[in-house]
Write a protein that holds these residues in place. Structure first.
Motif, PDB file in Angstrom:
ATOM      1  N   SER A 126      45.663 -11.402  -4.836  1.00 16.88           N
ATOM      2  CA  SER A 126      45.522 -10.801  -3.561  1.00 16.88           C
ATOM      3  C   SER A 126      45.460 -12.086  -2.567  1.00 16.88           C
ATOM      4  N   ALA A 127      44.806 -13.223  -2.745  1.00 16.83           N
ATOM      5  CA  ALA A 127      44.568 -14.049  -1.753  1.00 16.83           C
ATOM      6  C   ALA A 127      45.979 -15.209  -1.382  1.00 16.83           C
ATOM      7  N   ARG A 166      41.601 -10.896  -7.621  1.00 16.92           N
ATOM      8  CA  ARG A 166      41.392 -11.399  -6.243  1.00 16.92           C
ATOM      9  C   ARG A 166      42.151 -12.754  -6.031  1.00 16.92           C
ATOM     10  N   THR A 177      43.689  -4.549  -0.304  1.00 18.69           N
ATOM     11  CA  THR A 177      44.400  -5.816  -0.347  1.00 18.69           C
ATOM     12  C   THR A 177      45.673  -5.662  -1.041  1.00 18.69           C
ATOM     13  N   SER A 178      46.385  -6.481  -1.435  1.00 22.73           N
ATOM     14  CA  SER A 178      47.929  -6.238  -2.131  1.00 22.73           C
ATOM     15  C   SER A 178      47.421  -6.483  -3.578  1.00 22.73           C
TER      16      SER A 178
END
Length: 260
Positions: A252-253, A249, A24-25
């Motif tokens: 990243s979402a 998290r 993820t970023s």
């Protein structure tokens, strides 16, 4: 028997969160408002809530370890505002400054520590001993090549910082012989940003504030204009690795839309 089960469940959940972040970023730069030290101390039953500052200061190095482990190379920590320095009881401020000297600055001098220290804020509002300890750590870590950058923001106020940056820019231009009209014609956001306390450092991608408060309190007002914000209900000394991973998290979402 309960404690081993809880520890195993915690490790399992931490591993699960870490796995969710794979590919993820992640933020390049995380800034943190370390709020709730005194409330945590009261919650834990300490007679003197100022004790929370020591636990909070000691916790900084653990959190920096999490950042290094996951590859976050720029961290900015909001330690105290100008208002904190002026309005809180003198004994509490003295205790906080002592924690900065003994628990934050001194450990950075260790040869195994990879972090290069940068200072942000008004040095003139700090006690001489605190100013000296931070400057010593900044100078001693200046040549570290690991690429990990820690900015300690102490004696900061976002609006005052912007005013100071504009003043510094105008003084520089005046010394170069520019007129006010010249400056007005050429003035850009980048020109002002270069004179901020954090000039040369990237803006934070993610700002985390602990303690449940949902405001920035003047922290990095200019730099955080396009940052993602994450507010965590736990107090800073109780901020766990799973809380940190949850913040990542959440980041990243999100679909970042700079300026939108």
């Amino acid at each position: 028997m309960i404690q081993p089960v809880r520890r195993a469940a915690y490790r399992l959940y931490t591993h699960r969160l870490r796995a969710q972040l794979a590919g993820t970023s992640l933020p390049r730069h995380v800034a943190m408002v370390m709020d709730g030290n005194r409330r945590w101390a009261r919650q834990m039953g300490f007679d003197n809530p100022a004790v929370g500052h020591r636990y909070g200061a000691e916790h900084i190095h653990e959190v920096l370890g999490w950042c290094a482990e996951i590859g976050i190379r720029h961290v900015t920590l909001f330690v105290a505002s100008v208002d904190n320095m002026r309005k809180r009881a003198s004994d509490e401020v003295e205790n906080l400054m002592r924690m900065i000297e003994q628990v934050v600055a001194e450990p950075l001098l260790g040869p195994a520590n990879p972090w290069q220290l940068h200072l942000a804020g008004r040095a003139d509002v700090l006690p001489d001993s605190t100013r000296h300890a931070l400057k010593l750590a900044e100078d001693a870590t200046a040549e570290r090549g690991a690429g990990f950058h820690l900015t300690v923001a102490v004696g900061c106020d976002g609006r005052e910082e912007i005013v100071s940056a504009v003043r510094s820019l105008l003084e520089q231009e005046a010394q170069a012989g520019a007129t006010l009209d010249d400056v007005a014609q050429r003035l850009t956001a980048d020109a002002i940003a270069a004179h901020l306390y954090t000039g040369g450092q990237p803006d934070p991608d993610l700002v985390i504030r602990t303690s449940g408060e949902r405001r920035l309190s003047g922290f990095l007002l200019w730099q955080a204009a396009y940052s993602e914000l994450y507010f965590c209900d736990v107090y800073w000394p109780g901020f766990r690795k799973i809380d940190f991973l949850r913040a990542l998290r959440s980041y990243s979402a999100r679909s970042r839309r700079i300026g939108a």
